[in-house]
Motif scaffolding. Structure first.
Motif, PDB file in Angstrom:
ATOM      1  N   MET A   1       0.842  -1.187   0.000  1.00 50.96           N
ATOM      2  CA  MET A   1       0.000   0.000   0.000  1.00 50.96           C
ATOM      3  C   MET A   1       0.888   1.251   0.000  1.00 50.96           C
ATOM      4  N   THR A   2       0.545   2.196  -0.840  1.00 53.97           N
ATOM      5  CA  THR A   2       1.311   3.434  -0.951  1.00 53.97           C
ATOM      6  C   THR A   2       0.823   4.432   0.100  1.00 53.97           C
ATOM      7  N   PRO A   3       1.735   4.972   0.903  1.00 51.65           N
ATOM      8  CA  PRO A   3       1.332   5.961   1.905  1.00 51.65           C
ATOM      9  C   PRO A   3       0.677   7.188   1.261  1.00 51.65           C
ATOM     10  N   ASP A   4      -0.255   7.779   1.973  1.00 53.64           N
ATOM     11  CA  ASP A   4      -1.045   8.904   1.470  1.00 53.64           C
ATOM     12  C   ASP A   4      -0.200  10.063   0.919  1.00 53.64           C
ATOM     13  N   PRO A   5       0.834  10.547   1.621  1.00 52.91           N
ATOM     14  CA  PRO A   5       1.585  11.678   1.051  1.00 52.91           C
ATOM     15  C   PRO A   5       2.247  11.342  -0.289  1.00 52.91           C
ATOM     16  N   VAL A   6       2.650  10.102  -0.470  1.00 50.15           N
ATOM     17  CA  VAL A   6       3.283   9.688  -1.726  1.00 50.15           C
ATOM     18  C   VAL A   6       2.226   9.633  -2.832  1.00 50.15           C
TER      19      VAL A   6
ATOM     20  N   GLU B   1       4.319   7.196 -13.666  1.00 48.52           N
ATOM     21  CA  GLU B   1       3.543   6.011 -13.298  1.00 48.52           C
ATOM     22  C   GLU B   1       4.349   5.163 -12.322  1.00 48.52           C
ATOM     23  N   PRO B   2       3.955   5.168 -11.035  1.00 46.93           N
ATOM     24  CA  PRO B   2       4.639   4.284 -10.094  1.00 46.93           C
ATOM     25  C   PRO B   2       4.416   2.828 -10.496  1.00 46.93           C
ATOM     26  N   THR B   3       5.508   2.076 -10.582  1.00 49.83           N
ATOM     27  CA  THR B   3       5.395   0.679 -10.995  1.00 49.83           C
ATOM     28  C   THR B   3       5.707  -0.291  -9.861  1.00 49.83           C
ATOM     29  N   ARG B   4       6.387   0.214  -8.820  1.00 53.74           N
ATOM     30  CA  ARG B   4       6.706  -0.626  -7.663  1.00 53.74           C
ATOM     31  C   ARG B   4       6.925   0.289  -6.463  1.00 53.74           C
ATOM     32  N   VAL B   5       6.315  -0.082  -5.356  1.00 55.98           N
ATOM     33  CA  VAL B   5       6.428   0.702  -4.126  1.00 55.98           C
ATOM     34  C   VAL B   5       6.902  -0.230  -3.013  1.00 55.98           C
ATOM     35  N   VAL B   6       7.975   0.178  -2.343  1.00 53.90           N
ATOM     36  CA  VAL B   6       8.493  -0.585  -1.214  1.00 53.90           C
ATOM     37  C   VAL B   6       8.562   0.366  -0.027  1.00 53.90           C
ATOM     38  N   ALA B   7       7.794   0.071   1.007  1.00 56.14           N
ATOM     39  CA  ALA B   7       7.758   0.912   2.202  1.00 56.14           C
ATOM     40  C   ALA B   7       8.381   0.171   3.371  1.00 56.14           C
TER      41      ALA B   7
END
Length: 123
Positions: free
Chosen positions: A1-6, A62-68
Motif C-alpha cells: 500500500m502506498t502511503p497517502d503523502p506519496v 507512473e509508479p510501478t513498484r512501491v516498497v515501504a
C-alpha cells in the motif's frame, strides 16, 4: 500500500497542481535531484516542478513498484511524456521518500534517473 503523502505527490505532479505539491511536503523538506542543487523548504520545492516540467508539457509519472519500510518509501517509476515539439520522452526513475515521523508529509525526496539520457531526449 502506498502511503497517502506519496499518492498525493504523484497525483499533484501528474495534474500539475502546484498548490497541492506545497501541501504534501513538510515546511522544512528537502528535494534532492541528480545533477541539481538541493531544494530546501516548500517554496523552493514548489517552484522546482513547474520549471523542470516546462520543457515537457505532456508528462506522466507512473509508479510501478512501491516498497515501504517504516517512514521510508522507495518508488520505481516509468516516466512518459512529450516535449513542446512533440518528441517522445520516456525513462525509468527511482524516488526515495522520507516521510515525517507521523507519516503525514514528505520530509525529504531523492530522485534518481539518467540525467544525460533525459537531456538528450529533451533537446
Amino acid at each position: 500500500m502506498t502511503p497517502d503523502p506519496v499518492e498525493r505527490y504523484f497525483a499533484a505532479v501528474n495534474a500539475e497542481d502546484w498548490a497541492a505539491i506545497r501541501d504534501v511536503f513538510a515546511p522544512d523538506a528537502e528535494l534532492r535531484t541528480v545533477g541539481a542543487p538541493t531544494r530546501r523548504g516548500v517554496d523552493e520545492i514548489a517552484a522546482h516542478f513547474p520549471a523542470v516540467l516546462a520543457a515537457l508539457p505532456v508528462h506522466h509519472d507512473e509508479p510501478t513498484r512501491v516498497v515501504a519500510a517504516g517512514t521510508v518509501v522507495t518508488v520505481e517509476i516509468r516516466f512518459e511524456g512529450r516535449t513542446a515539439a512533440g518528441a517522445p520522452v520516456a525513462f525509468d526513475a527511482v524516488d526515495v521518500f522520507d516521510l515525517t515521523p507521523d507519516g503525514t508529509a514528505i520530509a525529504k525526496l531523492s530522485t534518481w534517473y539518467d540525467t544525460a539520457a533525459v537531456a538528450r531526449m529533451v533537446r
